[in-house]
Scaffold this active site. Structure first.
Site, PDB file in Angstrom:
ATOM      1  N   PRO A  10      39.166  33.742  35.523  1.00  0.00           N
ATOM      2  CA  PRO A  10      38.043  32.820  35.468  1.00  0.00           C
ATOM      3  C   PRO A  10      36.721  33.373  35.988  1.00  0.00           C
ATOM      4  O   PRO A  10      36.695  34.094  36.990  1.00  0.00           O
ATOM      5  CB  PRO A  10      38.505  31.637  36.338  1.00  0.00           C
ATOM      6  CG  PRO A  10      39.608  32.165  37.170  1.00  0.00           C
ATOM      7  CD  PRO A  10      40.266  33.233  36.353  1.00  0.00           C
ATOM      8  N   ASN A  11      35.685  33.027  35.267  1.00  0.00           N
ATOM      9  CA  ASN A  11      34.286  33.354  35.597  1.00  0.00           C
ATOM     10  C   ASN A  11      33.909  34.805  35.326  1.00  0.00           C
ATOM     11  O   ASN A  11      32.740  35.173  35.438  1.00  0.00           O
ATOM     12  CB  ASN A  11      33.950  32.987  37.058  1.00  0.00           C
ATOM     13  CG  ASN A  11      34.212  31.521  37.341  1.00  0.00           C
ATOM     14  OD1 ASN A  11      33.690  30.658  36.626  1.00  0.00           O
ATOM     15  ND2 ASN A  11      35.048  31.222  38.319  1.00  0.00           N
ATOM     16  N   ARG A  18      26.459  36.761  36.778  1.00  0.00           N
ATOM     17  CA  ARG A  18      27.008  36.051  37.930  1.00  0.00           C
ATOM     18  C   ARG A  18      26.845  36.885  39.207  1.00  0.00           C
ATOM     19  O   ARG A  18      27.347  38.012  39.270  1.00  0.00           O
ATOM     20  CB  ARG A  18      28.493  35.837  37.648  1.00  0.00           C
ATOM     21  CG  ARG A  18      29.281  35.333  38.807  1.00  0.00           C
ATOM     22  CD  ARG A  18      30.775  35.517  38.567  1.00  0.00           C
ATOM     23  NE  ARG A  18      31.525  34.928  39.639  1.00  0.00           N
ATOM     24  CZ  ARG A  18      32.799  35.175  39.888  1.00  0.00           C
ATOM     25  NH1 ARG A  18      33.476  36.003  39.112  1.00  0.00           N
ATOM     26  NH2 ARG A  18      33.390  34.602  40.893  1.00  0.00           N
ATOM     27  N   TYR A  23      28.721  41.484  41.941  1.00  0.00           N
ATOM     28  CA  TYR A  23      29.494  41.929  40.775  1.00  0.00           C
ATOM     29  C   TYR A  23      28.740  42.874  39.842  1.00  0.00           C
ATOM     30  O   TYR A  23      29.296  43.304  38.833  1.00  0.00           O
ATOM     31  CB  TYR A  23      29.991  40.697  39.996  1.00  0.00           C
ATOM     32  CG  TYR A  23      30.903  39.810  40.825  1.00  0.00           C
ATOM     33  CD1 TYR A  23      32.145  40.269  41.250  1.00  0.00           C
ATOM     34  CD2 TYR A  23      30.520  38.527  41.197  1.00  0.00           C
ATOM     35  CE1 TYR A  23      32.980  39.472  42.013  1.00  0.00           C
ATOM     36  CE2 TYR A  23      31.354  37.717  41.960  1.00  0.00           C
ATOM     37  CZ  TYR A  23      32.580  38.193  42.368  1.00  0.00           C
ATOM     38  OH  TYR A  23      33.413  37.412  43.124  1.00  0.00           O
ATOM     39  N   ASN A  72      42.709  41.456  36.581  1.00  0.00           N
ATOM     40  CA  ASN A  72      41.826  40.862  37.581  1.00  0.00           C
ATOM     41  C   ASN A  72      41.927  39.348  37.388  1.00  0.00           C
ATOM     42  O   ASN A  72      41.261  38.779  36.530  1.00  0.00           O
ATOM     43  CB  ASN A  72      40.374  41.336  37.408  1.00  0.00           C
ATOM     44  CG  ASN A  72      39.467  40.811  38.521  1.00  0.00           C
ATOM     45  OD1 ASN A  72      39.872  39.949  39.301  1.00  0.00           O
ATOM     46  ND2 ASN A  72      38.248  41.324  38.597  1.00  0.00           N
ATOM     47  N   ALA A  75      39.681  34.268  40.833  1.00  0.00           N
ATOM     48  CA  ALA A  75      40.022  33.268  41.859  1.00  0.00           C
ATOM     49  C   ALA A  75      41.499  32.876  41.835  1.00  0.00           C
ATOM     50  O   ALA A  75      42.075  32.520  42.874  1.00  0.00           O
ATOM     51  CB  ALA A  75      39.144  32.031  41.680  1.00  0.00           C
ATOM     52  N   ASP A  85      54.329  34.767  39.548  1.00  0.00           N
ATOM     53  CA  ASP A  85      55.690  34.769  38.996  1.00  0.00           C
ATOM     54  C   ASP A  85      55.740  35.481  37.647  1.00  0.00           C
ATOM     55  O   ASP A  85      56.720  36.175  37.341  1.00  0.00           O
ATOM     56  CB  ASP A  85      56.199  33.332  38.812  1.00  0.00           C
ATOM     57  CG  ASP A  85      56.718  32.718  40.114  1.00  0.00           C
ATOM     58  OD1 ASP A  85      56.784  33.439  41.134  1.00  0.00           O
ATOM     59  OD2 ASP A  85      57.056  31.514  40.108  1.00  0.00           O
ATOM     60  N   GLU A  96      46.698  45.529  39.863  1.00  0.00           N
ATOM     61  CA  GLU A  96      45.750  44.468  40.234  1.00  0.00           C
ATOM     62  C   GLU A  96      44.409  45.105  40.575  1.00  0.00           C
ATOM     63  O   GLU A  96      44.364  46.082  41.327  1.00  0.00           O
ATOM     64  CB  GLU A  96      46.309  43.735  41.467  1.00  0.00           C
ATOM     65  CG  GLU A  96      45.350  42.687  42.039  1.00  0.00           C
ATOM     66  CD  GLU A  96      45.900  42.020  43.304  1.00  0.00           C
ATOM     67  OE1 GLU A  96      47.075  42.270  43.681  1.00  0.00           O
ATOM     68  OE2 GLU A  96      45.133  41.267  43.924  1.00  0.00           O
ATOM     69  N   HIS A  98      40.133  44.363  41.608  1.00  0.00           N
ATOM     70  CA  HIS A  98      39.011  43.485  41.958  1.00  0.00           C
ATOM     71  C   HIS A  98      37.754  44.327  42.027  1.00  0.00           C
ATOM     72  O   HIS A  98      37.792  45.492  42.469  1.00  0.00           O
ATOM     73  CB  HIS A  98      39.246  42.787  43.301  1.00  0.00           C
ATOM     74  CG  HIS A  98      40.459  41.921  43.271  1.00  0.00           C
ATOM     75  ND1 HIS A  98      40.494  40.700  42.644  1.00  0.00           N
ATOM     76  CD2 HIS A  98      41.717  42.144  43.744  1.00  0.00           C
ATOM     77  CE1 HIS A  98      41.707  40.198  42.738  1.00  0.00           C
ATOM     78  NE2 HIS A  98      42.474  41.057  43.396  1.00  0.00           N
ATOM     79  N   SER A 100      34.982  43.430  43.766  1.00  0.00           N
ATOM     80  CA  SER A 100      34.507  43.431  45.155  1.00  0.00           C
ATOM     81  C   SER A 100      35.660  43.774  46.097  1.00  0.00           C
ATOM     82  O   SER A 100      36.834  43.715  45.712  1.00  0.00           O
ATOM     83  CB  SER A 100      33.952  42.040  45.498  1.00  0.00           C
ATOM     84  OG  SER A 100      34.974  41.059  45.399  1.00  0.00           O
ATOM     85  N   ARG A 105      35.379  39.899  52.473  1.00  0.00           N
ATOM     86  CA  ARG A 105      34.794  38.600  52.146  1.00  0.00           C
ATOM     87  C   ARG A 105      35.541  37.466  52.868  1.00  0.00           C
ATOM     88  O   ARG A 105      36.221  37.718  53.864  1.00  0.00           O
ATOM     89  CB  ARG A 105      34.780  38.442  50.622  1.00  0.00           C
ATOM     90  CG  ARG A 105      33.986  39.569  49.938  1.00  0.00           C
ATOM     91  CD  ARG A 105      33.969  39.445  48.434  1.00  0.00           C
ATOM     92  NE  ARG A 105      33.263  38.230  48.015  1.00  0.00           N
ATOM     93  CZ  ARG A 105      33.309  37.757  46.760  1.00  0.00           C
ATOM     94  NH1 ARG A 105      34.000  38.395  45.830  1.00  0.00           N
ATOM     95  NH2 ARG A 105      32.648  36.665  46.452  1.00  0.00           N
ATOM     96  N   ARG A 109      40.114  34.892  50.426  1.00  0.00           N
ATOM     97  CA  ARG A 109      40.248  35.956  49.423  1.00  0.00           C
ATOM     98  C   ARG A 109      41.183  37.078  49.889  1.00  0.00           C
ATOM     99  O   ARG A 109      41.423  38.035  49.184  1.00  0.00           O
ATOM    100  CB  ARG A 109      38.879  36.549  49.082  1.00  0.00           C
ATOM    101  CG  ARG A 109      37.953  35.570  48.399  1.00  0.00           C
ATOM    102  CD  ARG A 109      36.661  36.218  47.957  1.00  0.00           C
ATOM    103  NE  ARG A 109      35.594  35.246  47.852  1.00  0.00           N
ATOM    104  CZ  ARG A 109      35.361  34.463  46.787  1.00  0.00           C
ATOM    105  NH1 ARG A 109      36.099  34.588  45.715  1.00  0.00           N
ATOM    106  NH2 ARG A 109      34.389  33.579  46.789  1.00  0.00           N
TER     107      ARG A 109
HETATM  108  C1  DQA Z   1      37.205  39.016  42.159  1.00  0.00           C
HETATM  109  C2  DQA Z   1      37.344  38.543  43.609  1.00  0.00           C
HETATM  110  C3  DQA Z   1      37.801  37.094  43.659  1.00  0.00           C
HETATM  111  O1  DQA Z   1      37.920  36.667  45.009  1.00  0.00           O
HETATM  112  C4  DQA Z   1      36.801  36.193  42.972  1.00  0.00           C
HETATM  113  O2  DQA Z   1      37.266  34.875  42.947  1.00  0.00           O
HETATM  114  C5  DQA Z   1      36.445  36.677  41.607  1.00  0.00           C
HETATM  115  C6  DQA Z   1      36.321  38.099  41.347  1.00  0.00           C
HETATM  116  C7  DQA Z   1      36.634  40.437  42.077  1.00  0.00           C
HETATM  117  O3  DQA Z   1      36.805  41.061  41.027  1.00  0.00           O
HETATM  118  O4  DQA Z   1      35.997  40.913  43.010  1.00  0.00           O
HETATM  119  O5  DQA Z   1      36.170  35.872  40.712  1.00  0.00           O
HETATM  120  O6  DQA Z   1      38.515  39.044  41.579  1.00  0.00           O
END
Ligand code: DQA
Length: 137
Positions: A10-11, A18, A23, A72, A75, A85, A96, A98, A100, A105, A109
């Site tokens: 998401p996002n 954003r 980011y 990624n 959230a 799962d 995995e 990210h 950031s 943070r 997180r």
């Molecule tokens: C994120 C870190 C998450 O905490 C956050 O909710 C994101 C982006 C990152 O790529 O840094 O949406 O996954």
């Protein structure tokens, strides 16, 4: 040819617009074009969804016939037992990532439902986190 897929949660469709201080200002499409050019011998697909169940469905789709998933979950990383799962249920290794450094943070997180079942975790290197994940396969 190695078959990888980047799954963004998401996002992350708003990358470039954003919170650019966190980011960056590059859109994911721009970044993906660059990376596909740089790694012509790797098939790199991309899927983004703001919907938890769609991410789970995609993990099921690719989880037995791809060489790697770069996930990624944004959230949902910190909340989704269901995605955690799914990562456990599939055979394809999941890295995995990210953008950031989630550990620098907010406390919420620091928790990840993905990490226990991931092959590895790469975070804090901006969009380069994805590239490092590609190199790991
Ligand atoms: C994120 C870190 C998450 O905490 C956050 O909710 C994101 C982006 C990152 O790529 O840094 O949406 O996954």
């Amino acid at each position: 040819m190695k078959k990888l897929i980047i799954i963004n949660g998401p996002n992350l469709n708003l990358l470039g617009k954003r919170e650019p201080n966190i980011y960056g200002s590059l859109s994911f499409t721009e970044f993906l074009d660059e990376i596909k050019h740089k790694y012509p011998d790797v098939m790199i697909e991309h899927f983004q969804s703001n919907i938890e169940g769609e991410i789970i469905d995609k993990l099921h789709d690719v989880g037995f016939n791809y060489d790697g998933v770069i996930l990624n979950a944004a959230a949902y990383t910190h909340t989704s037992v269901g995605i955690g799962d799914a990562v456990k249920a599939i055979e394809t290794p999941v890295v995995e990532v990210h953008i950031s450094n989630t550990f620098s943070r907010e406390e919420f997180r620091h928790q990840s439902y993905i990490s226990p079942n991931a092959r590895g975790v790469i975070l804090g290197f901006g969009l380069q986190s994805y590239e490092l994940a590609i190199q790991s396969f």
